[in-house]
Motif scaffolding. Structure first.
Motif, mmCIF file in Angstrom:
data_model
loop_
_atom_site.group_PDB
_atom_site.id
_atom_site.type_symbol
_atom_site.label_atom_id
_atom_site.label_comp_id
_atom_site.label_asym_id
_atom_site.label_seq_id
_atom_site.Cartn_x
_atom_site.Cartn_y
_atom_site.Cartn_z
ATOM 1 N N LEU A 1 0.826 -1.211 0.000
ATOM 2 C CA LEU A 1 0.000 0.000 0.000
ATOM 3 C C LEU A 1 0.860 1.261 0.000
ATOM 4 O O LEU A 1 0.546 2.234 -0.701
ATOM 5 C CB LEU A 1 -0.950 -0.003 1.196
ATOM 6 C CG LEU A 1 -1.986 -1.123 1.212
ATOM 7 C CD1 LEU A 1 -2.806 -1.069 2.495
ATOM 8 C CD2 LEU A 1 -2.880 -1.073 -0.010
ATOM 9 N N TYR B 1 -7.087 0.159 -10.031
ATOM 10 C CA TYR B 1 -7.256 -0.151 -8.609
ATOM 11 C C TYR B 1 -5.963 0.148 -7.836
ATOM 12 O O TYR B 1 -6.013 0.692 -6.733
ATOM 13 C CB TYR B 1 -7.685 -1.607 -8.410
ATOM 14 C CG TYR B 1 -7.861 -1.984 -6.962
ATOM 15 C CD1 TYR B 1 -8.915 -1.472 -6.214
ATOM 16 C CD2 TYR B 1 -6.957 -2.825 -6.333
ATOM 17 C CE1 TYR B 1 -9.070 -1.796 -4.874
ATOM 18 C CE2 TYR B 1 -7.103 -3.157 -4.992
ATOM 19 C CZ TYR B 1 -8.159 -2.640 -4.268
ATOM 20 O OH TYR B 1 -8.301 -2.962 -2.938
ATOM 21 N N LEU C 1 -5.666 2.629 -4.687
ATOM 22 C CA LEU C 1 -5.040 2.298 -3.400
ATOM 23 C C LEU C 1 -4.054 3.383 -2.992
ATOM 24 O O LEU C 1 -4.018 3.802 -1.839
ATOM 25 C CB LEU C 1 -4.320 0.947 -3.480
ATOM 26 C CG LEU C 1 -5.169 -0.308 -3.545
ATOM 27 C CD1 LEU C 1 -4.282 -1.532 -3.791
ATOM 28 C CD2 LEU C 1 -6.006 -0.485 -2.292
ATOM 29 N N GLU D 1 -5.811 6.715 -2.042
ATOM 30 C CA GLU D 1 -6.560 6.648 -0.788
ATOM 31 C C GLU D 1 -5.681 6.344 0.423
ATOM 32 O O GLU D 1 -6.147 6.427 1.558
ATOM 33 C CB GLU D 1 -7.646 5.572 -0.887
ATOM 34 C CG GLU D 1 -8.743 5.904 -1.854
ATOM 35 C CD GLU D 1 -9.788 4.804 -1.967
ATOM 36 O OE1 GLU D 1 -9.543 3.672 -1.469
ATOM 37 O OE2 GLU D 1 -10.842 5.068 -2.560
ATOM 38 N N PHE D 2 -4.417 5.995 0.180
ATOM 39 C CA PHE D 2 -3.553 5.619 1.295
ATOM 40 C C PHE D 2 -3.427 6.783 2.269
ATOM 41 O O PHE D 2 -3.153 7.908 1.892
ATOM 42 C CB PHE D 2 -2.166 5.200 0.799
ATOM 43 C CG PHE D 2 -1.271 4.711 1.901
ATOM 44 C CD1 PHE D 2 -1.457 3.461 2.456
ATOM 45 C CD2 PHE D 2 -0.263 5.512 2.414
ATOM 46 C CE1 PHE D 2 -0.651 3.001 3.494
ATOM 47 C CE2 PHE D 2 0.545 5.078 3.447
ATOM 48 C CZ PHE D 2 0.346 3.810 3.984
ATOM 49 N N GLN E 1 -8.110 6.362 3.655
ATOM 50 C CA GLN E 1 -9.061 5.251 3.705
ATOM 51 C C GLN E 1 -8.778 4.397 4.943
ATOM 52 O O GLN E 1 -7.622 4.203 5.330
ATOM 53 C CB GLN E 1 -8.945 4.393 2.441
ATOM 54 C CG GLN E 1 -9.870 3.198 2.360
ATOM 55 C CD GLN E 1 -11.337 3.549 2.457
ATOM 56 O OE1 GLN E 1 -11.907 3.542 3.537
ATOM 57 N NE2 GLN E 1 -11.929 3.875 1.325
ATOM 58 N N PRO F 1 -7.726 1.490 6.863
ATOM 59 C CA PRO F 1 -6.892 0.374 6.422
ATOM 60 C C PRO F 1 -7.571 -0.989 6.584
ATOM 61 O O PRO F 1 -7.304 -1.904 5.815
ATOM 62 C CB PRO F 1 -5.635 0.475 7.285
ATOM 63 C CG PRO F 1 -5.964 1.410 8.388
ATOM 64 C CD PRO F 1 -7.111 2.252 7.949
ATOM 65 N N TYR G 1 -10.729 -1.579 6.020
ATOM 66 C CA TYR G 1 -11.562 -1.705 4.818
ATOM 67 C C TYR G 1 -10.693 -2.117 3.629
ATOM 68 O O TYR G 1 -11.059 -3.017 2.865
ATOM 69 C CB TYR G 1 -12.279 -0.382 4.519
ATOM 70 C CG TYR G 1 -13.001 -0.403 3.197
ATOM 71 C CD1 TYR G 1 -14.254 -1.006 3.084
ATOM 72 C CD2 TYR G 1 -12.423 0.151 2.055
ATOM 73 C CE1 TYR G 1 -14.912 -1.054 1.870
ATOM 74 C CE2 TYR G 1 -13.072 0.114 0.842
ATOM 75 C CZ TYR G 1 -14.316 -0.493 0.751
ATOM 76 O OH TYR G 1 -14.962 -0.543 -0.464
ATOM 77 N N THR G 2 -9.543 -1.483 3.473
ATOM 78 C CA THR G 2 -8.652 -1.803 2.353
ATOM 79 C C THR G 2 -8.199 -3.254 2.429
ATOM 80 O O THR G 2 -8.213 -3.969 1.426
ATOM 81 C CB THR G 2 -7.434 -0.859 2.352
ATOM 82 O OG1 THR G 2 -7.901 0.489 2.273
ATOM 83 C CG2 THR G 2 -6.521 -1.142 1.175
ATOM 84 N N THR H 1 -11.097 -5.654 1.503
ATOM 85 C CA THR H 1 -11.561 -5.643 0.112
ATOM 86 C C THR H 1 -10.460 -5.912 -0.909
ATOM 87 O O THR H 1 -10.762 -6.103 -2.085
ATOM 88 C CB THR H 1 -12.255 -4.307 -0.216
ATOM 89 O OG1 THR H 1 -11.340 -3.232 0.022
ATOM 90 C CG2 THR H 1 -13.514 -4.129 0.635
ATOM 91 N N LEU H 2 -9.219 -5.945 -0.477
ATOM 92 C CA LEU H 2 -8.117 -6.216 -1.406
ATOM 93 C C LEU H 2 -8.296 -7.536 -2.157
ATOM 94 O O LEU H 2 -8.185 -7.562 -3.394
ATOM 95 C CB LEU H 2 -6.779 -6.165 -0.675
ATOM 96 C CG LEU H 2 -5.526 -6.482 -1.495
ATOM 97 C CD1 LEU H 2 -5.332 -5.470 -2.622
ATOM 98 C CD2 LEU H 2 -4.301 -6.512 -0.598
#
Length: 179
Positions: free
Chosen positions: A81, A111, A115, A118-119, A122, A124, A126-127, A130-131
């Protein structure tokens, strides 16, 4: 005369290889090494980056080379990330995730850019959750499904997929005895 032509051709070929290596190093590999060194939580994670086949700048390869015994799946993901954030100014059609030189998964370049953009803002968790649903197998098909239903069940399945992703990416290979 032929000997001079062969020597000149060899010299040109070596110069092209050298320029290609330098371009890869300064454009995509060095930024990765710098971010690993800059964050003490990343120490132990060894990774490199290069363009696909070293000559296709539209396609990036993130090659995980090793994970220290004190590192977790979250540490590896954080490095990926952080790298996406460092590289967010660049556009790639796809990003291959490899382990020890072997391609394992792909991410759509859009995508990967998302990432990176949004780093830091967002959530983390959630990231991480959903990764896996954004990963592709090397043939382009989805590597993991998308879950629906109650939030607790969905989150549980997403975290299972996150663990399975890491197992398939590098943990299973790291667990194999060296030959």
């Amino acid at each position: 005369m032929k000997k001079k032509a062969v020597l000149a051709s060899s010299g040109i070929a070596l110069a092209i290889v050298g320029l290609t290596c330098c371009f890869n190093y300064f454009t995509v590999s060095r930024p990765l090494q710098q971010l690993i060194e800059a964050d003490s939580r990343n120490h132990g994670v060894k990774a490199s980056a290069h363009f696909q086949y070293y000559v296709l700048p539209s396609s990036l390869v993130f090659d995980l080379e090793g994970v220290g015994p004190g590192n977790s799946m979250a540490d590896v993901t954080r490095v990926l990330l952080q790298y996406s954030a460092v590289m967010k100014e660049h556009t790639y059609s796809d990003v291959t995730l490899a382990y020890a030189g072997t391609s394992k998964f792909m991410l759509d370049g859009t995508y990967f850019h998302e990432l990176g953009a949004e780093f830091g803002t967002q959530n983390p968790v959630y990231t991480i959750r959903t990764l896996p649903e954004n990963l592709k197998k090397l043939d382009g098909s989805a590597a993991f499904g998308r879950w629906e239903g109650g939030w607790l069940g969905v989150m549980s399945k997403q975290m299972d997929d996150f663990s399975e992703f890491h197992k398939q990416w590098y943990i299973a290979d790291m667990s194999k005895p060296s030959s």
